[in-house]
Design an enzyme around this catalytic site. Sequence first.
Site, mmCIF file in Angstrom:
data_model
loop_
_atom_site.group_PDB
_atom_site.id
_atom_site.type_symbol
_atom_site.label_atom_id
_atom_site.label_comp_id
_atom_site.label_asym_id
_atom_site.label_seq_id
_atom_site.Cartn_x
_atom_site.Cartn_y
_atom_site.Cartn_z
ATOM 1 N N LYS A 8 -2.731 11.987 -11.903
ATOM 2 C CA LYS A 8 -1.696 12.160 -11.352
ATOM 3 C C LYS A 8 -0.718 11.690 -12.417
ATOM 4 O O LYS A 8 -0.483 12.208 -13.070
ATOM 5 C CB LYS A 8 -1.428 10.358 -10.693
ATOM 6 C CG LYS A 8 -2.852 10.318 -9.636
ATOM 7 C CD LYS A 8 -2.081 9.252 -8.417
ATOM 8 C CE LYS A 8 -2.842 8.929 -7.625
ATOM 9 N NZ LYS A 8 -2.746 7.844 -6.642
ATOM 10 N N TYR A 48 -0.722 12.541 1.880
ATOM 11 C CA TYR A 48 -1.072 10.538 2.006
ATOM 12 C C TYR A 48 -0.611 10.274 3.661
ATOM 13 O O TYR A 48 -0.124 9.571 3.685
ATOM 14 C CB TYR A 48 0.063 9.927 1.484
ATOM 15 C CG TYR A 48 -1.059 10.291 -0.592
ATOM 16 C CD1 TYR A 48 -1.964 9.750 -0.577
ATOM 17 C CD2 TYR A 48 0.001 11.256 -0.885
ATOM 18 C CE1 TYR A 48 -1.936 9.859 -1.936
ATOM 19 C CE2 TYR A 48 -0.267 10.484 -2.409
ATOM 20 C CZ TYR A 48 -2.212 10.119 -2.569
ATOM 21 O OH TYR A 48 -2.487 10.125 -3.927
ATOM 22 N N ASN A 111 -0.751 4.862 -10.922
ATOM 23 C CA ASN A 111 -2.138 4.368 -11.283
ATOM 24 C C ASN A 111 -3.599 5.493 -11.930
ATOM 25 O O ASN A 111 -4.697 5.460 -11.671
ATOM 26 C CB ASN A 111 -2.975 3.894 -9.935
ATOM 27 C CG ASN A 111 -3.541 4.447 -9.148
ATOM 28 O OD1 ASN A 111 -3.271 5.564 -8.912
ATOM 29 N ND2 ASN A 111 -4.079 3.672 -7.665
ATOM 30 N N HIS A 114 -6.652 9.382 -8.326
ATOM 31 C CA HIS A 114 -6.737 9.893 -6.610
ATOM 32 C C HIS A 114 -7.541 10.220 -7.101
ATOM 33 O O HIS A 114 -8.636 10.918 -7.627
ATOM 34 C CB HIS A 114 -5.451 10.308 -6.450
ATOM 35 C CG HIS A 114 -6.523 11.286 -4.481
ATOM 36 N ND1 HIS A 114 -5.538 9.631 -4.014
ATOM 37 C CD2 HIS A 114 -7.155 11.368 -3.881
ATOM 38 C CE1 HIS A 114 -6.666 9.992 -2.480
ATOM 39 N NE2 HIS A 114 -7.169 10.951 -3.076
ATOM 40 N N GLU A 125 -9.822 16.530 1.852
ATOM 41 C CA GLU A 125 -9.256 16.818 0.206
ATOM 42 C C GLU A 125 -9.126 18.012 -0.382
ATOM 43 O O GLU A 125 -8.381 18.777 -1.480
ATOM 44 C CB GLU A 125 -9.268 15.661 0.128
ATOM 45 C CG GLU A 125 -8.253 14.193 0.771
ATOM 46 C CD GLU A 125 -7.870 13.256 0.176
ATOM 47 O OE1 GLU A 125 -8.889 12.503 -0.933
ATOM 48 O OE2 GLU A 125 -7.759 12.125 0.906
HETATM 49 P P1 CMP Z 1 -4.335 6.851 -3.919
HETATM 50 O O1 CMP Z 1 -5.900 6.070 -4.327
HETATM 51 O O2 CMP Z 1 -3.566 8.369 -4.740
HETATM 52 O O3 CMP Z 1 -4.119 6.187 -2.556
HETATM 53 C C1 CMP Z 1 -2.932 5.717 -2.012
HETATM 54 C C2 CMP Z 1 -2.306 5.215 -3.159
HETATM 55 O O4 CMP Z 1 -1.516 4.898 -2.866
HETATM 56 C C3 CMP Z 1 -2.812 4.853 -4.241
HETATM 57 O O5 CMP Z 1 -3.574 5.503 -5.125
HETATM 58 C C4 CMP Z 1 -1.493 4.002 -4.874
HETATM 59 O O6 CMP Z 1 -0.984 4.889 -6.025
HETATM 60 C C5 CMP Z 1 -0.734 3.541 -4.324
HETATM 61 N N1 CMP Z 1 -0.411 2.492 -3.501
HETATM 62 C C6 CMP Z 1 -2.529 2.045 -2.634
HETATM 63 N N2 CMP Z 1 -1.158 0.521 -2.872
HETATM 64 C C7 CMP Z 1 -0.482 0.464 -2.973
HETATM 65 C C8 CMP Z 1 0.847 -0.412 -3.429
HETATM 66 N N3 CMP Z 1 0.156 -2.138 -2.792
HETATM 67 N N4 CMP Z 1 1.987 -0.702 -3.861
HETATM 68 C C9 CMP Z 1 1.873 1.052 -4.743
HETATM 69 N N5 CMP Z 1 1.245 1.667 -4.686
HETATM 70 C C10 CMP Z 1 0.390 1.764 -3.915
#
Ligand code: CMP
Length: 140
Positions: A8, A48, A111, A114, A125
């Site tokens: 990311k 998303y 984070n 993904h 995906e």
């Molecule tokens: P990802 O695995 O890319 O899938 C959805 C993304 O939404 C997740 O990683 C985070 O980056 C984001 N995400 C999921 N839950 C939350 C949350 N409670 N607050 C902020 N971001 C979130």
Amino acid sequence: MLTLGIIKPDAVAAGKAGKVFAHLEKAGFTVRAARMTRLSQGQAEAFYEVHRGRPFYDSLVAFMTSGPCIPMALECDDAVAYLRQVIGATDPAQAEPGTIRKLFAESKERNAIHASDSPENAAREVAFFFAESELKGLWG
Ligand code: CMP
């Protein structure tokens, strides 16, 4: 089997992409395809789509379009479940020691990586980012 990972924008901007690739390869994944790209608003919204309407959706789309990211088609036995294990929990504070998110993520949103959450989503995906010819062409 294949799954999709995305390094990311937070991890790319922090210069951690190489360490993430090394971690994935050491864990046993083969990188079958990868490219650096910057998602458009429409691409991030479509990718998303399942999260549309959630409180974090708009912020997530803004984050994912904020800079370059690196989608990767990753191959391994049981790739979907194994990649999720290797990256750790969504929230790095909850992630197991040694996981990619524990090592490299900043927050629940920023984070680092993904991973597809099911074989069905992995197929969708991988196809979202890579043509069949890109996945097969190099490997015969
Ligand atoms: P990802 O695995 O890319 O899938 C959805 C993304 O939404 C997740 O990683 C985070 O980056 C984001 N995400 C999921 N839950 C939350 C949350 N409670 N607050 C902020 N971001 C979130």
